[in-house]
Design an enzyme around this catalytic site. Structure first.
Site, PDB file in Angstrom:
ATOM      1  N   GLY A 280       1.555   5.542  -0.894  1.00  0.00           N
ATOM      2  CA  GLY A 280       0.915   6.805  -0.569  1.00  0.00           C
ATOM      3  C   GLY A 280      -0.277   7.104  -1.468  1.00  0.00           C
ATOM      4  O   GLY A 280      -1.213   7.784  -1.071  1.00  0.00           O
TER       5      GLY A 280
ATOM      6  N   VAL B 104      -0.890  -1.398  -4.453  1.00  0.00           N
ATOM      7  CA  VAL B 104      -0.101  -1.910  -5.570  1.00  0.00           C
ATOM      8  C   VAL B 104      -0.321  -3.413  -5.697  1.00  0.00           C
ATOM      9  O   VAL B 104      -0.283  -4.140  -4.698  1.00  0.00           O
ATOM     10  CB  VAL B 104       1.405  -1.626  -5.366  1.00  0.00           C
ATOM     11  CG1 VAL B 104       2.200  -2.105  -6.572  1.00  0.00           C
ATOM     12  CG2 VAL B 104       1.628  -0.148  -5.135  1.00  0.00           C
TER      13      VAL B 104
ATOM     14  N   ASP C  26       9.412  12.081  -1.499  1.00  0.00           N
ATOM     15  CA  ASP C  26       9.074  10.985  -0.587  1.00  0.00           C
ATOM     16  C   ASP C  26      10.078   9.854  -0.713  1.00  0.00           C
ATOM     17  O   ASP C  26       9.714   8.687  -0.808  1.00  0.00           O
ATOM     18  CB  ASP C  26       7.660  10.477  -0.883  1.00  0.00           C
ATOM     19  CG  ASP C  26       7.098   9.681   0.289  1.00  0.00           C
ATOM     20  OD1 ASP C  26       7.633   9.813   1.406  1.00  0.00           O
ATOM     21  OD2 ASP C  26       6.136   8.927   0.088  1.00  0.00           O
TER      22      ASP C  26
ATOM     23  N   LYS D 201      -0.482   0.050  -9.890  1.00  0.00           N
ATOM     24  CA  LYS D 201      -0.860   0.923  -8.784  1.00  0.00           C
ATOM     25  C   LYS D 201      -2.280   1.419  -9.056  1.00  0.00           C
ATOM     26  O   LYS D 201      -2.546   2.044 -10.080  1.00  0.00           O
ATOM     27  CB  LYS D 201       0.112   2.100  -8.684  1.00  0.00           C
ATOM     28  CG  LYS D 201      -0.029   2.884  -7.395  1.00  0.00           C
ATOM     29  CD  LYS D 201       0.912   4.060  -7.366  1.00  0.00           C
ATOM     30  CE  LYS D 201       2.335   3.700  -7.020  1.00  0.00           C
ATOM     31  NZ  LYS D 201       2.569   3.617  -5.578  1.00  0.00           N
TER      32      LYS D 201
ATOM     33  N   GLY E 152      -2.105   4.703  -3.318  1.00  0.00           N
ATOM     34  CA  GLY E 152      -3.039   3.616  -3.588  1.00  0.00           C
ATOM     35  C   GLY E 152      -2.379   2.261  -3.412  1.00  0.00           C
ATOM     36  O   GLY E 152      -1.191   2.159  -3.104  1.00  0.00           O
TER      37      GLY E 152
ATOM     38  N   GLN F 179       0.861  -1.170   0.000  1.00  0.00           N
ATOM     39  CA  GLN F 179       0.000   0.000   0.000  1.00  0.00           C
ATOM     40  C   GLN F 179       0.900   1.222   0.000  1.00  0.00           C
ATOM     41  O   GLN F 179       1.670   1.417   0.929  1.00  0.00           O
ATOM     42  CB  GLN F 179      -0.874  -0.022   1.263  1.00  0.00           C
ATOM     43  CG  GLN F 179      -1.635   1.254   1.538  1.00  0.00           C
ATOM     44  CD  GLN F 179      -3.070   1.161   1.044  1.00  0.00           C
ATOM     45  OE1 GLN F 179      -3.724   0.154   1.232  1.00  0.00           O
ATOM     46  NE2 GLN F 179      -3.533   2.226   0.398  1.00  0.00           N
TER      47      GLN F 179
END
Ligand code: NAG
Ligand code: NAG
Ligand code: NAG
Ligand code: NAG
Ligand code: NAG
Length: 495
Positions: A340, A344, A455, A358, A342, A338
């Site tokens: 950021g 996968v 990120d 994704k 959605g 999971q």
């Protein structure tokens, strides 16, 4: 079909039904005496086989001595085996062959990726379809008809291509996705390259027609004949085929002349190809211009580019149902994680390619056109330390991003677990760090867009088979409309 009585044949693929180092020698006829002329010729011939380093296409056909004691040998390797490896494999099998089949005038060994065949008669250019050895995988398929049909189709397609190979190689390998059993079937066919196209086709057709006898319902199988062989399996057992550079030179003259011959042989096709390409480009450009000016009175100055972009967008778009099937309807068993943006999923396309999908959380406000444009930009970012975006899929409010599948999970899976951490020595870690930095430099400076990841963390660094890192989730901020003032932005701006 010629009788082949003085035969001794062996095989070794450990994974197969046959025991490793299985030997079947027919010792009834055709022995030679130790230290005879033939024996010495054969010894000389076999031991010199691996010295032919000038051959780079995996086919060795040599003879030694005078009739009637002349010895002939053929060694051939699969098209994905490096020449050095090929010679080593052939050389290693000689001792085994002589030990298992002592004093046999003729013998053959089918290794996992090579065939070695010697005789006291000329075997060059000879079509021999018997004897045949069958080997099969123990695993059965539940969809016998569909599976075997797919195997036969694959083999027929491979045969058509392999028969066109030149006198250096007649080998072809590929895979096919069988939709009922949901299996990718890998296979190859190989002929002795000194056979004609027709002989190769005949030999392989005979082998294909014997698959039902040998391996019906088996998920993997081998049909092995002196002049040709084939194999299929539900897993990848071959590497990419080694490309042969230029076509074989037809007349072998003195070394000086053959050098010019090679230069001309290479330069002439290259010049021709370049010229033809230039002409095609000019032609297409003129034609396109013409079409545009006809339709729009020449108003579209850079119409070409727009048209190209539209074509690319279309080629990046995957059918939603294809992806649904590929991920078994986004089943939990295919869930990889999971992120950021959605969940996968792992998936397998009909052509056998593994993908990561994704499934974007549904609250993105972005319109389809903007979304497609952003996907196009991000898909253009290609670097070996970036996870490659293959495309997207849209249906209603569903938005999917399709990525290449990276096998070894993410870096956090290794570094935060004491046992797995031990697999990463400092040298490897240093390598990983360097590669991540290379990927970032590309994103920041060398790509057409300037992408700031925002990120970057261990769980966003994926590792491939060779533990080479690939940065994932880059450019995603562009695919979402992010309000910088919103509190939840911090969720995606991470480490
Ligand atoms: C050939 O040699 C094998 C042993 O190496 C022996 O068993 C066999 O009987 C011999 N065959 C003939 C025809 O001499
Ligand atoms: C093989 O034969 C040659 C002569 O024919 C002889 O000199 C040699 O000793 C023999 N070698 C063996 C191992 O019998
Ligand atoms: C071939 O094998 C023999 C013995 O198995 C070994 O002595 C020889 O070095 C090998 N030759 C090459 C070129 O690897
Ligand atoms: C496959 O099927 C055969 C009979 O058709 C059976 O003997 C064999 O045990 C099966 N193999 C496996 C692995 O189930
Ligand atoms: C050996 O193989 C090469 C490549 O296939 C071929 O050109 C050559 O004629 C062969 N030699 C013999 C003696 O058959």
């Amino acid at each position: 079909m010629a009788l082949f009585p003085f035969l001794c044949y062996l095989f070794f693929i450990a994974a197969y039904h046959a025991k490793a180092d299985d030997a079947l020698c027919d010792n009834n006829i055709g022995n030679y005496t130790s230290n005879s002329t033939y024996d010495n010729n054969l010894k000389t011939l076999l031991s010199s086989l691996s010295s032919h380093t000038e051959i780079n296409y995996g086919f060795y056909n040599f003879s030694y001595g005078e009739e009637p004691n002349k010895a002939y040998v053929i060694g051939v390797c699969r098209g994905d085996i490096e020449p050095n490896q090929c010679r080593t494999n052939l050389n290693n099998s000689i001792g085994y062959l002589r030990e298992q089949c002592p004093n046999q005038k003729e013998a053959i060994v089918w290794g996992g990726d090579f065939t070695l065949w010697y005789s006291n008669r000329s075997i060059f250019g000879l079509l021999e379809t018997s004897p045949t050895l069958y080997l099969y995988l123990q695993r059965n398929t539940s969809y016998v008809d569909q599976y075997m049909q797919a195997v036969a189709n694959l083999m027929r397609n491979l045969t058509a291509k392999a028969a066109l190979g030149d006198s250096r190689r007649k080998y072809e390998a590929d895979s096919v996705f069988e939709t009922t059993s949901f299996e990718t079937i890998y296979g190859y066919v190989l002929c002795m390259p000194d056979l004609s196209s027709q002989q190769c086709t005949d030999c392989l057709n005979a082998a294909i027609s014997e698959i039902p006898n040998c391996c019906n319902g088996k998920m993997g199988g081998n049909v092995l004949k002196p002049s040709c062989r084939l194999r299929y399996d539900p897993y990848r057992f071959f590497n990419s085929t080694i490309v042969l550079d230029s076509p074989p030179s037809t007349n072998n003259t003195s070394s000086g002349q053959s050098k010019t011959g090679t230069v001309i042989a290479v330069v002439v096709p290259v010049v021709t190809v370049v010229l033809v390409l230039i002409l095609i480009c000019i032609y297409l450009r003129l034609r396109k211009r013409k079409q545009f000016s006809k339709a729009n009175n020449g108003a579209y100055e850079d119409g070409d580019e727009d048209e190209d972009e539209i074509t690319i967008v279309e080629s990046l778009q995957f059918n939603f149902d294809t992806i649904r099937v590929a991920t078994s309807d986004f089943s939990d068993s295919n869930k990889l994680g999971q992120g950021g943006f959605g969940v996968v999923y792992r998936g397998k396309l009909p052509n056998g390619q593994m993908i990561a999908v994704k499934r974007l959380s549904k609250d993105s406000d972005q319109g389809d056109v903007e979304f497609k444009n952003e996907v196009l930009l991000v898909a253009k970012l290609q670097h070996r330390n970036l996870v490659r975006l293959l495309g997207f899929s849209l249906e209603g409010r569903e938005k999917l991003l399709i990525y290449e599948y990276v096998t070894n999970k993410s870096l956090d899976y290794f570094i935060f677990n004491p046992a797995r951490r031990a697999q990463l020595n400092w040298e490897k870690r240093y390598d990983i760090i360097k590669c991540i930095v290379r990927g970032l430099i590309y994103l920041h400076e060398d790509s057409r867009l300037r992408i700031i990841h925002r990120d970057l963390k261990a769980s966003n660094i994926l590792l491939d088979d060779g533990m080479n890192p690939k940065i994932s989730d880059f450019g995603l901020a562009r695919l979402f409309v992010i309000d910088q003032t919103q509190g939840n932005t911090s969720k995606i701006v991470g480490t």
